[in-house]
Write a protein that holds these residues in place. Structure first.
Motif, PDB file in Angstrom:
ATOM      1  N   SER A 161       0.843  -1.192   0.000  1.00  0.00           N
ATOM      2  CA  SER A 161       0.000   0.000   0.000  1.00  0.00           C
ATOM      3  C   SER A 161       0.880   1.243   0.000  1.00  0.00           C
ATOM      4  CB  SER A 161      -0.896   0.007   1.244  1.00  0.00           C
ATOM      5  OG  SER A 161      -1.487   1.268   1.409  1.00  0.00           O
ATOM      6  N   GLU A 162       0.527   2.216  -0.811  1.00  0.00           N
ATOM      7  CA  GLU A 162       1.284   3.462  -0.857  1.00  0.00           C
ATOM      8  C   GLU A 162       0.926   4.403   0.288  1.00  0.00           C
ATOM      9  OE1 GLU A 162       1.071   5.267  -4.706  1.00  0.00           O
ATOM     10  OE2 GLU A 162       1.860   3.491  -5.693  1.00  0.00           O
ATOM     11  N   LEU A 163      -0.132   4.087   1.021  1.00  0.00           N
ATOM     12  CA  LEU A 163      -0.531   4.936   2.145  1.00  0.00           C
ATOM     13  C   LEU A 163       0.578   5.001   3.188  1.00  0.00           C
ATOM     14  CD1 LEU A 163      -4.229   3.927   2.816  1.00  0.00           C
ATOM     15  CD2 LEU A 163      -3.381   6.217   2.293  1.00  0.00           C
ATOM     16  N   PRO A 164       0.838   6.185   3.729  1.00  0.00           N
ATOM     17  CA  PRO A 164       1.841   6.285   4.789  1.00  0.00           C
ATOM     18  C   PRO A 164       1.409   5.504   6.025  1.00  0.00           C
ATOM     19  CG  PRO A 164       1.287   8.447   3.909  1.00  0.00           C
ATOM     20  CD  PRO A 164       0.300   7.478   3.349  1.00  0.00           C
ATOM     21  N   PRO A 165       2.345   4.836   6.677  1.00  0.00           N
ATOM     22  CA  PRO A 165       2.001   4.133   7.918  1.00  0.00           C
ATOM     23  C   PRO A 165       1.748   5.130   9.045  1.00  0.00           C
ATOM     24  CG  PRO A 165       4.349   4.024   7.537  1.00  0.00           C
ATOM     25  CD  PRO A 165       3.757   4.683   6.332  1.00  0.00           C
ATOM     26  N   LEU A 166       1.018   4.702  10.068  1.00  0.00           N
ATOM     27  CA  LEU A 166       0.764   5.575  11.215  1.00  0.00           C
ATOM     28  C   LEU A 166       2.056   5.949  11.935  1.00  0.00           C
ATOM     29  CD1 LEU A 166      -2.492   4.142  12.814  1.00  0.00           C
ATOM     30  CD2 LEU A 166      -2.185   6.316  11.657  1.00  0.00           C
ATOM     31  N   GLU A 167       2.981   5.018  12.017  1.00  0.00           N
ATOM     32  CA  GLU A 167       4.277   5.278  12.637  1.00  0.00           C
ATOM     33  C   GLU A 167       5.311   5.445  11.526  1.00  0.00           C
ATOM     34  OE1 GLU A 167       5.343   2.471  15.757  1.00  0.00           O
ATOM     35  OE2 GLU A 167       3.219   1.946  15.900  1.00  0.00           O
ATOM     36  N   THR A 168       5.994   6.569  11.531  1.00  0.00           N
ATOM     37  CA  THR A 168       6.929   6.907  10.450  1.00  0.00           C
ATOM     38  C   THR A 168       7.949   5.805  10.196  1.00  0.00           C
ATOM     39  OG1 THR A 168       6.660   9.248  10.997  1.00  0.00           O
ATOM     40  CG2 THR A 168       8.560   8.657   9.650  1.00  0.00           C
ATOM     41  N   SER A 169       8.511   5.231  11.233  1.00  0.00           N
ATOM     42  CA  SER A 169       9.544   4.207  11.068  1.00  0.00           C
ATOM     43  C   SER A 169       9.031   2.974  10.326  1.00  0.00           C
ATOM     44  CB  SER A 169      10.117   3.798  12.423  1.00  0.00           C
ATOM     45  OG  SER A 169       9.085   3.333  13.267  1.00  0.00           O
ATOM     46  N   LEU A 170       7.721   2.751  10.345  1.00  0.00           N
ATOM     47  CA  LEU A 170       7.177   1.555   9.688  1.00  0.00           C
ATOM     48  C   LEU A 170       7.170   1.659   8.164  1.00  0.00           C
ATOM     49  CD1 LEU A 170       4.373   0.431  12.140  1.00  0.00           C
ATOM     50  CD2 LEU A 170       6.762  -0.302  11.977  1.00  0.00           C
ATOM     51  N   TRP A 171       7.592   2.801   7.616  1.00  0.00           N
ATOM     52  CA  TRP A 171       7.838   2.852   6.171  1.00  0.00           C
ATOM     53  C   TRP A 171       8.842   1.749   5.802  1.00  0.00           C
ATOM     54  CZ3 TRP A 171       5.422   4.879   2.227  1.00  0.00           C
ATOM     55  CH2 TRP A 171       4.710   6.067   2.350  1.00  0.00           C
ATOM     56  N   LEU A 172       9.722   1.400   6.743  1.00  0.00           N
ATOM     57  CA  LEU A 172      10.743   0.391   6.458  1.00  0.00           C
ATOM     58  C   LEU A 172      10.145  -0.990   6.197  1.00  0.00           C
ATOM     59  CD1 LEU A 172      13.481   1.434   9.045  1.00  0.00           C
ATOM     60  CD2 LEU A 172      13.313   2.035   6.615  1.00  0.00           C
TER      61      LEU A 172
END
Length: 154
Positions: A49-60
Motif C-alpha cells: 500500500s502506498e498509504l503512509p504508515p501511522l508510525e513513520t519508522s514503519l515505512w521500512l
C-alpha cells in the motif's frame, strides 16, 4: 546509517482510514494455518500500500519501490525535503505553511533531527480534499525499531 525519503499525495479521506495505515497484528495462539495465511495476506497488503504508515519508522516495512530517494547525509535528505516543500507550496491550503521562512526552518529542523538519528515526517493539506505526506526515515539502524532490516536488503 542512511536515510530513505518517502512521499504520498492523495485524498485526505483515504489518509484518514487509520486501519489501512497500520500493519496487522500477529494472530494469538493457538494459531491455525488459516490464521497465518490471513496474517501474511494482510501484511503483504500493508507492505504494498502506498498509504503512509501511522508510525513513520514503519515505512521500512513497505515495499522498496515506494522509496523516492536514499541519502547518506542528513543535509542531503533535508535538501530533498526542501525541494518537495518548494514544489508543493503553491498548493498548500495554509498560507502559513507555504511561507518560505517556515519551510527553511523545517529543513533546518529536519537536518538536526536526522543527524541525531530521528525520523522526520510532515503532512500538509493541498486544497480541501488532498493531503501530502513527506517522510525521511533513518535506516540500519532505525532509532525506534532497530531490528527492522533495510527494505533494500530484503
Amino acid at each position: 546509517m542512511h536515510i530513505h525519503a518517502y512521499s504520498w499525495l492523495g485524498e485526505k479521506e483515504l489518509f484518514d482510514r487509520e486501519a489501512l495505515r497500520r500493519p496487522p497484528d500477529r494472530p494469538h495462539p493457538p494459531v491455525t494455518a488459516e490464521d497465518e495465511e490471513r496474517y501474511r495476506t494482510l501484511l503483504e497488503t500493508f507492505r504494498h500500500s502506498e498509504l503512509p504508515p501511522l508510525e513513520t519508522s514503519l515505512w521500512l516495512l513497505k515495499s522498496p519501490t515506494l522509496i523516492r530517494a536514499t541519502f547518506e547525509e542528513p543535509k542531503d535528505a533535508a535538501a530533498w525535503l526542501g525541494r518537495e516543500l518548494t514544489e508543493h507550496a503553491p498548493g498548500f491550503l495554509s498560507r502559513q505553511e507555504a511561507d518560505t521562512a517556515r519551510q527553511a526552518r523545517l529543513v533546518t529542523t529536519a537536518t538536526d533531527r536526522l543527524t541525531h538519528g530521528t525520523d522526520v515526517s510532515f503532512g500538509f493539506y493541498l486544497g480541501r480534499t488532498s493531503f501530502l505526506s513527506l517522510a525521511l526515515v533513518t535506516c540500519t539502524p532505525n532509532h525506534w525499531v532497530p531490528d527492522l532490516p533495510c527494505p533494500l536488503t530484503r
